[in-house]
Write a protein that holds these residues in place. Sequence first.
Motif, short mmCIF file in Angstrom:
data_model
loop_
_atom_site.label_atom_id
_atom_site.label_comp_id
_atom_site.label_asym_id
_atom_site.label_seq_id
_atom_site.Cartn_x
_atom_site.Cartn_y
_atom_site.Cartn_z
N ASP A 1 0.83 -1.22 0.00
CA ASP A 1 0.00 0.00 0.00
C ASP A 1 0.86 1.26 0.00
O ASP A 1 0.54 2.24 -0.67
CB ASP A 1 -0.92 0.00 1.22
N LEU A 2 1.94 1.24 0.75
CA LEU A 2 2.81 2.40 0.82
C LEU A 2 3.43 2.70 -0.54
O LEU A 2 3.48 3.86 -0.97
CB LEU A 2 3.91 2.18 1.86
N LEU B 1 2.23 1.84 -3.47
CA LEU B 1 1.16 2.27 -4.37
C LEU B 1 0.79 3.73 -4.10
O LEU B 1 0.64 4.53 -5.03
CB LEU B 1 -0.05 1.37 -4.21
N LYS B 2 0.66 4.08 -2.83
CA LYS B 2 0.33 5.46 -2.47
C LYS B 2 1.42 6.43 -2.94
O LYS B 2 1.14 7.51 -3.46
CB LYS B 2 0.14 5.60 -0.96
N THR B 3 2.66 6.04 -2.78
CA THR B 3 3.78 6.87 -3.21
C THR B 3 3.79 7.05 -4.73
O THR B 3 4.01 8.15 -5.24
CB THR B 3 5.11 6.26 -2.75
N VAL C 1 1.21 6.81 -6.80
CA VAL C 1 0.07 7.64 -7.19
C VAL C 1 0.33 9.11 -6.86
O VAL C 1 0.06 10.00 -7.68
CB VAL C 1 -1.24 7.14 -6.52
N ALA C 2 0.88 9.39 -5.68
CA ALA C 2 1.18 10.77 -5.30
C ALA C 2 2.22 11.38 -6.22
O ALA C 2 2.10 12.54 -6.65
CB ALA C 2 1.66 10.82 -3.85
#
Length: 77
Positions: free
Chosen positions: A3-4, A6-8, A10-11
Amino acid sequence: MSDLLLKTAVATRTRLHGWKNTTVEAMKRRAGDKGQTAVEYLGIIAVVVAIVLAITGTSIGSTILNKITGLINKVGN
């Protein structure tokens, strides 16, 4: 994929697209300014010429010269 990560990803992608769109818009706005600087330089030159003519055509020029010369003489003494 975590998740980390993926979030990075996307950001990062979001910020990159935002920067790209902002940069492209700024360059498009700047492209419309062509020729404006020549007119501005001409205006500045016209103002300088008017000031020089006003100084040389009246007694203001000699008054300024006398004041500056007097101040220079005070500093020299």
